[in-house]
Design an enzyme around this catalytic site. Structure first.
Site, PDB file in Angstrom:
ATOM      1  CG  HIS A  97     -31.091  -0.511  23.210  1.00  0.00           C
ATOM      2  ND1 HIS A  97     -30.472  -1.759  22.554  1.00  0.00           N
ATOM      3  CD2 HIS A  97     -32.138  -0.567  23.357  1.00  0.00           C
ATOM      4  CE1 HIS A  97     -31.623  -2.128  22.288  1.00  0.00           C
ATOM      5  NE2 HIS A  97     -32.531  -1.620  22.810  1.00  0.00           N
ATOM      6  CG  HIS A 260     -42.615  -1.311  22.665  1.00  0.00           C
ATOM      7  ND1 HIS A 260     -42.745  -3.083  23.059  1.00  0.00           N
ATOM      8  CD2 HIS A 260     -41.203  -1.140  22.545  1.00  0.00           C
ATOM      9  CE1 HIS A 260     -41.327  -3.204  23.154  1.00  0.00           C
ATOM     10  NE2 HIS A 260     -40.595  -2.405  22.824  1.00  0.00           N
TER      11      HIS A 260
END
Length: 732
Positions: A97, A260
């Site tokens: 992020h 993920h």
């Protein structure tokens, strides 16, 4: 005098907060924001102007930092316990992020600067609970101090997180220097509510330069477009926003699946249990936000995205299990405890295959996001996903390279990377330039080459125009572009409208002839690059223009630029550097997203110019006759190609009255107030230096009778600054 009133909050005296009243921007919202040209001032930097981060980083024991980070990964803290006993997934999300705000259109966002520490990023809905990740890092930052920036530490933590869970990363380059204030130059969107999406028009066309689907998100909505759980529609959003971050389909699949492979999402309860974000939280929270009133507020009661899934049976170990889970089950839509859309294997399939993050006695079924299923149901993504699933080594290499690109894309050329883990391989997205492999020209050679350039028949205006065209592609945001590499002679730059391709080809042909003759005859293998010669031509032109005005100046010039080749140049990647407007050349395409004068400020900020530098460059380039198409707009002088302060003198002359002559009010005539005769024509960019109060104040300095010398000196200094913005080789 009225009695002082008691504050209901503090019981003390009510005080007026400086800067809290109605601001000029409140009164005049369309006012130009010149503050972006003075952000990151030395006055706001506590380290002082003598601080050299490259020097400090060279003293850092990187191996020791990495060991401390590895130890931290499994040192769960009671105040924020680690899922599965490992903070790795949290730090991967933090690093992702931090870097993931980067977008190609203007090069803004990204990990450089450590902007995640400041608003708005520190309070974005997509960054919920990353404040805890940074607080977990604080003891390490405190230990090593200024030898490692927050910006570098956040990315390094992501790398170490991956390595500590069994993944081999591609490398790490330090060199990101912290900023010390929020960056006001970045446009994050016009929405005034979190998760607003006014940024779309037509057939879901995303506004440029944005690279996220909603205000406060890094990329896409994990529940699907506008919360609609449609994996195929989600694939369209994914493809668009990842492309705007310079990622192709393979890199996109690798990043999503690789990221993920680890960790989980958090949606134990409704978001109504979360308190204000860090910037709105109470002072007692000490910069933390999203205080959670659900259960214990942490561990299995954590609320972040509102989605509650774990992707794989091995959430703290690198594996191909994401693809195995993705393709092994049929999926049905469900909702999290927080009410968010998510997917589970149909029926009871997969039950008990996934560990609980905090209770070793519990097991669960895996889950997927709508955006995860896009990798299976979009035909292009599905083909890539299956290839990665069947070839784990190929997938690992693709993820390693994509992660490295994600976390280093905004750092510019590899010469800026620091530390022992910088990969040897040159990557095309780093815009590589050949290393110097010959003796450089000296002062005597420079004088000789200047004389040959001036005798070549090329005009002053054309020499200056070409040098500016080469150098002004630079962007301080992601350190791309610039004169080094001479990419102005390559696709796509040689064909840009603003570069006047036919004129450019003629200039390059003449300069190449001078280059060839010099290199053929210079002793000792000495050579001059075309990149150096283009910049030197601008220097020679300015010196001659100053001489025409009765001044003798030497424009600073340092050789050492090299010439890139087409194979080192990704044309599609460079296409985003083409300017929609360049006020310095009085150039603007139709249908600009902002007024031309606002585009000028944006361009100046990307060129790392101050307001005075921008002002003096405009004035100088106008009298040097460097407008696109050789128009006379703003050329407020009867002595073009003579470096005078005429532009400012005539712009501020009250004997001239200006009126718009186009419906769009982008072109103006200046008439003699007494006779009505046309004196000049000018664009909005020209007239803003007489209209805007701050810019007029700057223009007045150069228009004064004692401003001529200062104008010459300041113009030369600002010009040299632009020509050298990309000379990172000089700081080695």
């Amino acid at each position: 005098m009225a009695d002082n009133k008691k504050s209901p909050e503090t019981g003390g005296i009510t005080m007026q907060i400086p800067g809290k009243g109605r601001t000029n921007r409140d009164w005049w919202p369309d006012q130009l924001n010149l503050k972006i040209l003075s952000q990151n001032s030395p006055l706001s930097n506590p380290l002082g102007q003598k601080f050299n981060y490259r020097v400090e980083f060279s003293k850092l024991d990187l191996a020791a930092v990495k060991q401390d980070l590895r130890d931290l990964m499994t040192s769960s803290q009671d105040w924020w316990p680690a899922d599965f006993g490992h903070y790795g997934p949290l730090f991967i999300r933090m690093a992702w992020h931090s870097a993931g705000t980067y977008r190609t259109f203007d090069g803004r966002g990204g990990a450089s600067g450590g902007e995640q520490r400041f608003p708005p990023l520190n309070s974005w809905p997509d960054n919920v609970n990353l404040d805890k990740a940074r607080r977990l890092l604080w003891p390490i930052k405190q230990k090593y101090g200024q030898k490692i920036s927050w910006a570098d530490l956040m990315i390094l933590a992501g790398n170490v997180a991956l390595e500590s869970m069994g993944f081999k990363t591609f490398g790490f380059g330090g060199g990101r220097e912290d900023v010390w204030e929020p960056q006001e130059d970045t446009y994050w969107g016009s929405e005034d509510t979190w998760l607003g999406d006014k940024r779309y028009s037509g057939d879901r066309e995303l506004e440029k330069p944005l690279a996220a689907v909603q205000m406060g998100l890094i990329y896409v909505n994990p529940e699907g477009p506008d919360g609609n759980p449609d994996p195929v529609a989600a694939a369209r959003d994914i493809r668009e926003v990842f492309a705007r971050m310079a990622m192709n389909d393979e890199e996109t699949v690798a990043l999503i699946a690789g990221g993920h492979a680890f960790g989980k999402t958090h949606g134990a309860g409704p978001a109504s249990h979360l308190g204000p974000e860090p910037e709105a939280a109470g002072i007692e929270e000490q910069g933390l936000g999203w205080k959670n009133s659900f259960g214990t507020g942490k561990g299995n009661d954590t609320i972040t995205s509102g989605i509650e899934i774990t992707w794989t049976p091995t959430p703290t170990k690198w594996s191909n299990n994401f693809f195995r889970v993705l393709f092994s089950y049929e999926w049905e839509l469900t909702k999290s405890p927080a009410g968010a859309y998510q997917w589970k294997p149909k029926g009871e399939a997969g039950a008990g295959t996934v560990p609980d993050p905090h209770d070793p006695k519990k097991r669960h079924a895996p889950g997927m996001l709508t955006t995860d299923l896009a990798l299976r149901f979009d035909p292009i993504y599905e083909k890539i996903s299956r290839r990665f699933y069947e070839n784990p080594e190929l997938f690992a290499d693709a993820f390693a390279r994509a992660w490295f690109k994600l976390t280093h894309r905004d750092m510019g050329p590899k010469t800026r990377y620091l530390g022992p883990e910088v990969p040897d391989e040159d990557l095309i997205w780093q815009d590589p330039i050949p290393a110097i492999n010959h003796p450089l020209i000296d002062d005597q050679d420079i004088a000789l080459l200047k004389s040959r350039i001036l005798a070549s028949g090329l005009s002053i205006s054309r020499l200056v125009y070409t040098a500016w065209a080469a150098a002004s592609t630079f962007r301080g945001s992601d350190k791309r572009g610039g004169a080094n590499g001479a990419r102005i002679r390559l696709d796509p730059q040689k064909n840009w409208e603003v570069n006047e391709p036919e004129e450019l080809a003629n200039v390059l042909k003449i300069l190449e002839g001078i280059q060839h003759e010099f290199n053929q005859n210079a002793p000792g293998g000495k050579r001059v690059s075309l990149a150096d010669l283009i910049v030197l031509g601008g220097c020679a032109g300015i010196e001659q223009a100053a001489k025409n005005a009765g001044y003798s100046v030497t424009v600073p010039f340092t050789p050492g630029r090299m010439d890139a080749v087409q194979e080192q140049t990704d044309a599609a990647s460079f296409a985003v550097l083409e300017p929609m407007a360049d006020g310095f050349r009085n150039y603007a395409k139709r249908h600009l997203p902002m007024k031309p004068e606002a585009m000028l400020i944006d361009k100046a900020q990307l060129l790392m110019l101050t307001a005075p530098e921008m002002t003096v460059l405009i004035g100088g380039m106008r009298v040097l006759n460097t407008n696109f198409g050789q128009t006379k707009h703003g050329v407020f002088t009867d002595k073009p190609e003579t470096l005078t302060n005429d532009y400012f003198v005539h712009l501020l002359d009250m004997g001239t009255e200006w009126t718009p002559v186009s419906e769009t009010e982008d072109l103006y005539e200046g008439r003699d107030r007494r006779t009505g005769e046309i004196r000049w024509t000018g664009t909005r960019v020209d007239l803003i230096f007489g209209s805007n109060s701050q810019l007029r104040a700057l223009a007045e300095v150069y228009a004064c009778s004692d401003g001529k010398d200062k104008f010459i000196q300041d113009f030369v200094a600002a010009w040299a600054k632009v020509m050298n913005l990309d000379r990172f080789d000089r700081i080695q």
